[in-house]
Scaffold this motif. Sequence first.
Motif, PDB file in Angstrom:
ATOM      1  N   ILE A   1      41.984  42.072  35.423  1.00  0.00           N
ATOM      2  CA  ILE A   1      42.489  43.133  35.565  1.00  0.00           C
ATOM      3  C   ILE A   1      43.475  42.657  35.085  1.00  0.00           C
ATOM      4  O   ILE A   1      44.260  42.001  34.726  1.00  0.00           O
TER       5      ILE A   1
ATOM      6  N   PHE B   1      40.987  42.286  44.789  1.00  0.00           N
ATOM      7  CA  PHE B   1      41.529  44.312  44.601  1.00  0.00           C
ATOM      8  C   PHE B   1      41.329  44.527  42.817  1.00  0.00           C
ATOM      9  O   PHE B   1      42.432  43.623  42.189  1.00  0.00           O
ATOM     10  N   ILE B   2      40.274  45.147  42.716  1.00  0.00           N
ATOM     11  CA  ILE B   2      40.743  46.020  41.181  1.00  0.00           C
ATOM     12  C   ILE B   2      42.188  46.984  40.742  1.00  0.00           C
ATOM     13  O   ILE B   2      42.328  47.712  42.137  1.00  0.00           O
ATOM     14  N   ARG B   3      43.406  46.767  40.013  1.00  0.00           N
ATOM     15  CA  ARG B   3      44.804  47.233  40.402  1.00  0.00           C
ATOM     16  C   ARG B   3      44.573  47.396  38.862  1.00  0.00           C
ATOM     17  O   ARG B   3      44.419  46.532  38.501  1.00  0.00           O
ATOM     18  N   GLY B   4      44.806  48.966  38.058  1.00  0.00           N
ATOM     19  CA  GLY B   4      45.077  48.985  36.581  1.00  0.00           C
ATOM     20  C   GLY B   4      43.469  49.580  35.512  1.00  0.00           C
ATOM     21  O   GLY B   4      42.341  49.711  36.620  1.00  0.00           O
ATOM     22  N   GLN B   5      43.861  47.716  34.513  1.00  0.00           N
ATOM     23  CA  GLN B   5      42.486  48.092  34.146  1.00  0.00           C
ATOM     24  C   GLN B   5      41.143  46.946  34.085  1.00  0.00           C
ATOM     25  O   GLN B   5      42.468  45.835  34.122  1.00  0.00           O
TER      26      GLN B   5
ATOM     27  N   SER C   1      42.082  38.611  40.146  1.00  0.00           N
ATOM     28  CA  SER C   1      42.041  38.822  41.655  1.00  0.00           C
ATOM     29  C   SER C   1      41.281  39.589  42.456  1.00  0.00           C
ATOM     30  O   SER C   1      40.357  39.897  41.734  1.00  0.00           O
TER      31      SER C   1
ATOM     32  N   HIS D   1      47.798  45.448  34.196  1.00  0.00           N
ATOM     33  CA  HIS D   1      48.015  46.359  35.065  1.00  0.00           C
ATOM     34  C   HIS D   1      49.856  46.161  34.206  1.00  0.00           C
ATOM     35  O   HIS D   1      50.095  45.213  34.085  1.00  0.00           O
TER      36      HIS D   1
END
Length: 443
Positions: free
Chosen positions: A178, A155-159, A153, A180
Amino acid sequence: MIKVREYAHITCEEAHTSSLDLGVVSTATFDWLLELQERWKGDSPILALKSRKTIKLESYVGYLQSPTGEAIEVLPKIQQSQPSEADLSKSRILLRKMLASALHLKPREADSADLIRSDMPLHEWVIEQFLTELAQLVRRGLRFDYTQVEEESRFIRGQLDMARQSRQTPDRATWFHIRHDIFSPDRIENRLLKTALGYAFKITKHPENWRLANELNHYLIDIKPCLHPQQDIKRWQRNKLMKAYDAIKPWCQLILERMNPDFQKGEHRGIAMLFPMEKLFENFVTVNLSKQTAPGVNSRPQASSEYLVTHQPKAEREEEKWFQLQPDLLLKAPTGFAILDMKWKLLEAVKNTTDSKYGISQSDLYQLYSYGLKYMNGEGSMMLIYPKHEGFTTPLPVFKFDQKLNIWVVPFDLDDTCLVQGDWAYSFDKFFVFEDVELRETA
C-alpha cells in the motif's frame, strides 16, 4: 579560551605569554590553522604565515575550535591601545550587534536582553539564541506535513500498489503493498532544526545551553536529522504557513554552515565560525543609515548599474561593459545622487602629514573617484565612512578632486549607530539629508 583581536599573532612557541595581540597555542592547533588556511585558499586569506611557528590573523572575527578542543575567540579591534575587560565586553556586544544586522534580524529579535550579555563567547551566544527560538517554536507547535509512506500491511490503507501487488507470491497473498500519507513533523525544516540542535548539543560547554539542548532533543526525538544539511537548507520553504519559522532560520543556517564539526574531511575536524569585519561593518552602517535617511530619499545598497569602461573585444562583437562598479550605499533624491562607502580601518586624525595622510588608502580614493564620475557625472559630494575611536572622533576637512566633486571622511559612532558631526559641516544639502542632522555651509 584564548582571547585575541584582529591582526593578532598566533604562535606555538611556549616561551611567549598570551595577550590580545599574541595568542599561544599548541602545535596541533597551529598545524590545524595552517590546514584551515589551505582549505580556504582562493578566498580572502584568514591568516598570513610570518615565520615557521608564527602566523598573523587578518581582518576576521569570530570563534575557532581545533580538533583538540582548544578554542580561540577573535574580537574586533576597536581601539589602538590595549583594551580593558570593559572594552572586551564592549567588543563582544558590538560583534553581536553587527552579526544581528548581517542576519537581517527584526528589531524585536536583535534588541533582546540577551544581546547585552558580555560574559558569553560568540559561539555560545549564537547557540543560546538558536535554542531560545527553538524552545518558543516547540511551545507554539511545530509545523506538520503530509509524508508519503510505502509499506506492506495486512490491511488496505490509502492506495493499493497494483504493480507490486501483482508480483506477490501465494504465501504472501494476505499481505498488501500500500501507499498512503501520514501527517507528521518529519518535514525538511524540522529535520534541519534537528540537525542544528545536534551540532549545538555536541559543541556547547555552557550548562544552561546544554540543559536546554538536551530537553529539546527529547521533544524532537522522532524527527530524523539531515544527511546533507547544506544542500537541504535550500529547500526551506518561506510562505504564510511557515511564518513562525522565520525567526529561527538565520540561527539555524548559521549553525549548519559555520559550526558543523564535520565540515572538514578525515580526522582533522574543528569549528571555524569566522566573519570578515569589512563586510560586517559595511552591512551594519548601511542598515542603520538607511533607517535615518530623510523622507523621499531612496537607499540602494550595492548598486551595480554602472561599469568602469566599455570595450569591444572583436569587430564582429557588440561593445561590452567591463569592471562593474558597486558602491556600498547609493542614496537617490529627486535632486540627485550621493555615494557612501564604508571602510573598517582605524584612522589617526593627528597623522595629517603628506606621508601619513591620516592612514587613508590611495586606492580607496581612486575607487570613490570612479564612483563619482560614473554615478554622479563628476559633480557632488561623497562620503567615506570609518569607525569612530579615540584617534578619529570628528570629520576630517573636505577632500576635493576638483571644484565640483569632493569627499567627506566621517566617523561612524558604533555605540549610537550614527554619523558624527563636527566643526566641519556636511555639504550634502543639495541632494539629501539625514534626519535630526543640522546642515551648515562648508567652512
